[in-house]
Scaffold this motif. Sequence first.
Motif, PDB file in Angstrom:
ATOM      1  N   GLY A 121       0.800  -1.215   0.000  1.00  0.00           N
ATOM      2  CA  GLY A 121       0.000   0.000   0.000  1.00  0.00           C
ATOM      3  C   GLY A 121       0.834   1.266   0.000  1.00  0.00           C
ATOM      4  N   PHE A 122       2.152   1.128   0.024  1.00  0.00           N
ATOM      5  CA  PHE A 122       3.044   2.290  -0.003  1.00  0.00           C
ATOM      6  C   PHE A 122       3.571   2.496  -1.420  1.00  0.00           C
ATOM      7  N   TYR A 123       3.627   3.739  -1.841  1.00  0.00           N
ATOM      8  CA  TYR A 123       4.174   4.057  -3.151  1.00  0.00           C
ATOM      9  C   TYR A 123       5.684   3.934  -3.108  1.00  0.00           C
ATOM     10  N   ARG A 124       6.230   3.219  -4.046  1.00  0.00           N
ATOM     11  CA  ARG A 124       7.674   3.047  -4.121  1.00  0.00           C
ATOM     12  C   ARG A 124       8.099   3.224  -5.566  1.00  0.00           C
ATOM     13  N   TRP A 125       9.364   3.499  -5.742  1.00  0.00           N
ATOM     14  CA  TRP A 125       9.888   3.649  -7.093  1.00  0.00           C
ATOM     15  C   TRP A 125      10.607   2.393  -7.559  1.00  0.00           C
ATOM     16  N   ASP A 126      10.736   1.394  -6.702  1.00  0.00           N
ATOM     17  CA  ASP A 126      11.378   0.164  -7.138  1.00  0.00           C
ATOM     18  C   ASP A 126      10.419  -0.581  -8.052  1.00  0.00           C
ATOM     19  N   ALA A 127      10.930  -1.127  -9.111  1.00  0.00           N
ATOM     20  CA  ALA A 127      10.041  -1.730 -10.097  1.00  0.00           C
ATOM     21  C   ALA A 127      10.769  -2.789 -10.904  1.00  0.00           C
ATOM     22  N   ALA A 128       9.974  -3.683 -11.455  1.00  0.00           N
ATOM     23  CA  ALA A 128      10.463  -4.663 -12.423  1.00  0.00           C
ATOM     24  C   ALA A 128       9.799  -4.322 -13.747  1.00  0.00           C
ATOM     25  N   GLY A 129      10.502  -4.503 -14.839  1.00  0.00           N
ATOM     26  CA  GLY A 129       9.916  -4.070 -16.099  1.00  0.00           C
ATOM     27  C   GLY A 129      10.348  -4.877 -17.289  1.00  0.00           C
ATOM     28  N   ILE A 130       9.770  -4.465 -18.413  1.00  0.00           N
ATOM     29  CA  ILE A 130      10.056  -5.098 -19.696  1.00  0.00           C
ATOM     30  C   ILE A 130       9.944  -4.013 -20.762  1.00  0.00           C
ATOM     31  N   ARG A 131      10.703  -4.150 -21.814  1.00  0.00           N
ATOM     32  CA  ARG A 131      10.545  -3.258 -22.959  1.00  0.00           C
ATOM     33  C   ARG A 131      10.866  -4.034 -24.220  1.00  0.00           C
ATOM     34  N   PHE A 132      10.128  -3.716 -25.267  1.00  0.00           N
ATOM     35  CA  PHE A 132      10.348  -4.376 -26.540  1.00  0.00           C
ATOM     36  C   PHE A 132       9.700  -3.562 -27.649  1.00  0.00           C
ATOM     37  N   PHE A 133       9.986  -3.944 -28.888  1.00  0.00           N
ATOM     38  CA  PHE A 133       9.353  -3.341 -30.045  1.00  0.00           C
ATOM     39  C   PHE A 133       8.258  -4.273 -30.541  1.00  0.00           C
ATOM     40  N   THR A 134       7.180  -3.669 -31.020  1.00  0.00           N
ATOM     41  CA  THR A 134       6.071  -4.420 -31.578  1.00  0.00           C
ATOM     42  C   THR A 134       5.585  -3.682 -32.824  1.00  0.00           C
ATOM     43  N   THR A 135       4.573  -4.224 -33.463  1.00  0.00           N
ATOM     44  CA  THR A 135       4.031  -3.609 -34.677  1.00  0.00           C
ATOM     45  C   THR A 135       2.609  -3.114 -34.428  1.00  0.00           C
ATOM     46  N   CYS A 136       2.137  -2.279 -35.340  1.00  0.00           N
ATOM     47  CA  CYS A 136       0.752  -1.801 -35.241  1.00  0.00           C
ATOM     48  C   CYS A 136      -0.235  -2.959 -35.348  1.00  0.00           C
ATOM     49  N   ASP A 137       0.077  -3.954 -36.189  1.00  0.00           N
ATOM     50  CA  ASP A 137      -0.819  -5.118 -36.309  1.00  0.00           C
ATOM     51  C   ASP A 137      -0.913  -5.887 -34.996  1.00  0.00           C
ATOM     52  N   LEU A 138       0.223  -6.107 -34.328  1.00  0.00           N
ATOM     53  CA  LEU A 138       0.194  -6.806 -33.038  1.00  0.00           C
ATOM     54  C   LEU A 138      -0.513  -5.971 -31.975  1.00  0.00           C
ATOM     55  N   LEU A 139      -0.329  -4.661 -32.018  1.00  0.00           N
ATOM     56  CA  LEU A 139      -1.027  -3.777 -31.080  1.00  0.00           C
ATOM     57  C   LEU A 139      -2.528  -3.784 -31.346  1.00  0.00           C
ATOM     58  N   ARG A 140      -2.926  -3.830 -32.610  1.00  0.00           N
ATOM     59  CA  ARG A 140      -4.345  -3.878 -32.977  1.00  0.00           C
ATOM     60  C   ARG A 140      -4.989  -5.163 -32.420  1.00  0.00           C
ATOM     61  N   THR A 141      -4.291  -6.281 -32.522  1.00  0.00           N
ATOM     62  CA  THR A 141      -4.796  -7.538 -31.964  1.00  0.00           C
ATOM     63  C   THR A 141      -4.939  -7.430 -30.447  1.00  0.00           C
ATOM     64  N   PHE A 142      -3.958  -6.832 -29.785  1.00  0.00           N
ATOM     65  CA  PHE A 142      -4.015  -6.605 -28.340  1.00  0.00           C
ATOM     66  C   PHE A 142      -5.236  -5.772 -27.969  1.00  0.00           C
ATOM     67  N   VAL A 143      -5.504  -4.713 -28.720  1.00  0.00           N
ATOM     68  CA  VAL A 143      -6.669  -3.851 -28.452  1.00  0.00           C
ATOM     69  C   VAL A 143      -7.960  -4.642 -28.607  1.00  0.00           C
ATOM     70  N   GLU A 144      -8.063  -5.461 -29.645  1.00  0.00           N
ATOM     71  CA  GLU A 144      -9.257  -6.298 -29.849  1.00  0.00           C
ATOM     72  C   GLU A 144      -9.449  -7.258 -28.677  1.00  0.00           C
ATOM     73  N   GLU A 145      -8.366  -7.844 -28.194  1.00  0.00           N
ATOM     74  CA  GLU A 145      -8.452  -8.762 -27.053  1.00  0.00           C
ATOM     75  C   GLU A 145      -8.844  -8.008 -25.779  1.00  0.00           C
ATOM     76  N   LEU A 146      -8.323  -6.787 -25.587  1.00  0.00           N
ATOM     77  CA  LEU A 146      -8.740  -5.974 -24.435  1.00  0.00           C
ATOM     78  C   LEU A 146     -10.238  -5.687 -24.498  1.00  0.00           C
ATOM     79  N   ARG A 147     -10.722  -5.305 -25.688  1.00  0.00           N
ATOM     80  CA  ARG A 147     -12.169  -5.038 -25.860  1.00  0.00           C
ATOM     81  C   ARG A 147     -12.998  -6.253 -25.439  1.00  0.00           C
ATOM     82  N   ARG A 148     -12.606  -7.406 -25.934  1.00  0.00           N
ATOM     83  CA  ARG A 148     -13.336  -8.634 -25.630  1.00  0.00           C
ATOM     84  C   ARG A 148     -13.289  -8.938 -24.132  1.00  0.00           C
ATOM     85  N   ASP A 149     -12.106  -8.882 -23.554  1.00  0.00           N
ATOM     86  CA  ASP A 149     -11.934  -9.265 -22.153  1.00  0.00           C
ATOM     87  C   ASP A 149     -12.624  -8.312 -21.186  1.00  0.00           C
ATOM     88  N   PHE A 150     -12.699  -7.035 -21.534  1.00  0.00           N
ATOM     89  CA  PHE A 150     -13.339  -6.057 -20.665  1.00  0.00           C
ATOM     90  C   PHE A 150     -14.770  -5.748 -21.081  1.00  0.00           C
TER      91      PHE A 150
END
Length: 156
Positions: A121-150
């Motif tokens: 419950g405390f705000y901290r700046w320590d974090a674990a992360g990931i970064r990568f490159f993707t395409t608009c087509d893969l992002l579009r699929t992600f958006v469609e899946e978000l729409r469905r799931d929510f």
Amino acid sequence: MATLSSDDTESPSSIELLAGQPRESAPAMGEAAQQWQLIRLCLNTERVRIESPEAEGFTLCRQPQDEPALLIAELEQLIAAERKTVLFEPPEPSFERNFQRSHPDGIKFEAWIDAGNAQTGFYRWDAAGIRFFTTCDLLRTFVEELRRDFGLAAVN
């Protein structure tokens, strides 16, 4: 489950977002009703998997502001090249996601999970992360899946 994958087939990375059950919050006197939805996040690389705890997952606001709908709308603007960046850091500060157009069909993606807030419950700046490159087509699929799931209908 909505999954955004990297465009790297030799050393793939991804983020998975799993929508959980909504939770009603009793409004205080004179305040609007609030609804929150549990989510689970998984950050995946070829060698590492970071997963939010199932019982203590993160939350997104659904009422009075629908955060998944806001994220989807902004990502659609990014795909349509109407904006260059989407920074999604909900008021419940357990994670941050940053999408940035890197070239006409490319998106640079970063996600950070706050290592402390979800459990203490405390705000901290320590974090674990990931970064990568993707395409608009893969992002579009992600958006469609978000729409469905929510449970959000596409806007024409």
